[in-house]
Design an enzyme around this catalytic site. Structure first.
Site, mmCIF file in Angstrom:
data_model
loop_
_atom_site.group_PDB
_atom_site.id
_atom_site.type_symbol
_atom_site.label_atom_id
_atom_site.label_comp_id
_atom_site.label_asym_id
_atom_site.label_seq_id
_atom_site.Cartn_x
_atom_site.Cartn_y
_atom_site.Cartn_z
ATOM 1 N N GLY A 37 9.878 -0.018 -4.445
ATOM 2 C CA GLY A 37 9.916 -1.164 -5.535
ATOM 3 C C GLY A 37 11.088 -0.975 -6.435
ATOM 4 O O GLY A 37 11.917 -0.007 -6.100
ATOM 5 N N TYR A 144 1.521 4.710 9.040
ATOM 6 C CA TYR A 144 1.149 3.580 8.131
ATOM 7 C C TYR A 144 -0.566 3.266 8.586
ATOM 8 O O TYR A 144 -1.125 2.660 7.840
ATOM 9 C CB TYR A 144 2.175 2.577 8.214
#
Ligand code: UDP
Length: 309
Positions: A37, A144
């Site tokens: 982010g 993931y």
């Protein structure tokens, strides 16, 4: 005023979600460590008195007074989650467990953003929520895929064992403004290659399919799922307009007619799923939700964003 925590709140989806929740009248605590982010995604929210930012890795426990938790924190593009797979695994197991414990202490509702990746390379299409998937447990995507699967297991067991109020969203490929230009995603890669007259990188034959959902639709689906009064099983959030990667590149080229980019083929990464298309029956019937933004409008908005950053 409800106090909402958004982990991964300065990421692509998280920052849009924070904005929507503020507009809906919530007090928003955005937690992020800027691994993928960025502060610039939430710059415009910083001066809102109902917004708070906490710099923290979700692997570290946190104590907060909170009513609702949206747990998004995790690198999500193959390039980003493979950069440090152990960190990705820790984020998913330890980070999600921390959020379950925080939700328990507060008797808060917890929503996990899981992923279509939990279906792996699916042997059925479209993928509905009852399909258990076809995942390689030891491949380069496993940190993931399996990480998100264990996150789903954690929420499900906290729900069964502790009666925790949980929601699980399985998000399919999402695109739109504020995507990270450098995280290797197909939409951001091809748009930026076309804008810069560079070769378009198609991995493999380009006949693998994906179904792309515009960010506003995804965020709307997440909020509807959170607000749904009954605790339900996982729900697919995505767009069921399926296309090949070659078709996607042609649509982007048509929207950028001045681009001199040509298609070039590269090796297909290991375990790259051959197809992906959400079955949206549950989302339609339970959440009364379906995506409404056309690919053309969504891509135009995304191109506009990348043209000006
Ligand atoms: N892809 C591609 N060129 C790129 C980036 C990705 O052909 O520059 C392909 C990738 O191999 C995959 C699809 O596009 O088949 C979507 O990739 P992305 O990384 O966006 O997301 P995924 O759905 O694989 O998580």
């Amino acid at each position: 005023m409800k106090r909402v925590l958004v982990t991964g709140g300065s990421g692509f989806i998280g920052s849009h979600l924070c904005e929507k929740l503020l507009n809906d009248g919530m007090y928003v605590i955005c937690l992020d460590n800027h691994y993928t982010g960025s502060m610039k995604n939430i710059e415009h929210l910083k001066h809102n008195t109902n917004f708070e930012f906490i710099f923290l890795v979700v692997i570290n426990p946190i104590s907060l007074v909170i009513d609702i938790i949206y747990h998004l924190a995790c690198p999500a593009s193959p390039k980003a989650y493979q950069k440090n797979p152990i960190h990705t695994l820790d984020t998913n197991y330890i980070g999600t467990k921390n959020m379950c414990e925080l939700a328990m202490k507060n008797k808060a509702r917890l929503l996990l953003t899981s992923t279509s990746e939990i279906y792996g390379d699916p042997q059925m299409s479209p993928q509905n929520e009852y399909y258990w998937g076809n995942v390689n447990p030891i491949g380069i995507r496993s940190c993931y895929d399996e990480g998100k699967r264990i996150s789903e297991t954690l929420l499900s067991d906290y729900n069964r064992f502790h009666n925790l109020d949980v929601r699980i969203a399985r998000i399919f490929n999402t695109y739109g403004p504020k995507m990270d230009k450098n995280d290797g995603r197909v939409v951001s890669n091809i748009i930026n290659q076309c804008l810069n007259n560079e070769k378009i990188t198609i991995y493999g034959s380009g006949n693998q399919t994906r179904s792309f959902c515009y960010i506003d639709d995804t965020v709307d689906g997440l909020v509807r799922l959170m607000n749904n009064t009954k605790s339900i099983g996982p729900i697919n959030i995505g767009n069921d307009y399926e296309m090949t990667i070659l078709e996607l590149s042609n649509v982007i080229l048509q929207l950028l007619p001045n681009s001199k980019s040509k298609i070039g083929f590269q090796d297909l990464p290991q375990d790259d799923p051959t197809k992906r298309k959400p079955d949206l029956i549950l989302a339609n019937t339970i959440l009364d939700w379906k995506p409404t933004t056309s690919l053309e409008v969504g891509l135009k908005n995304t191109i506009e964003y990348f043209t000006h950053i």
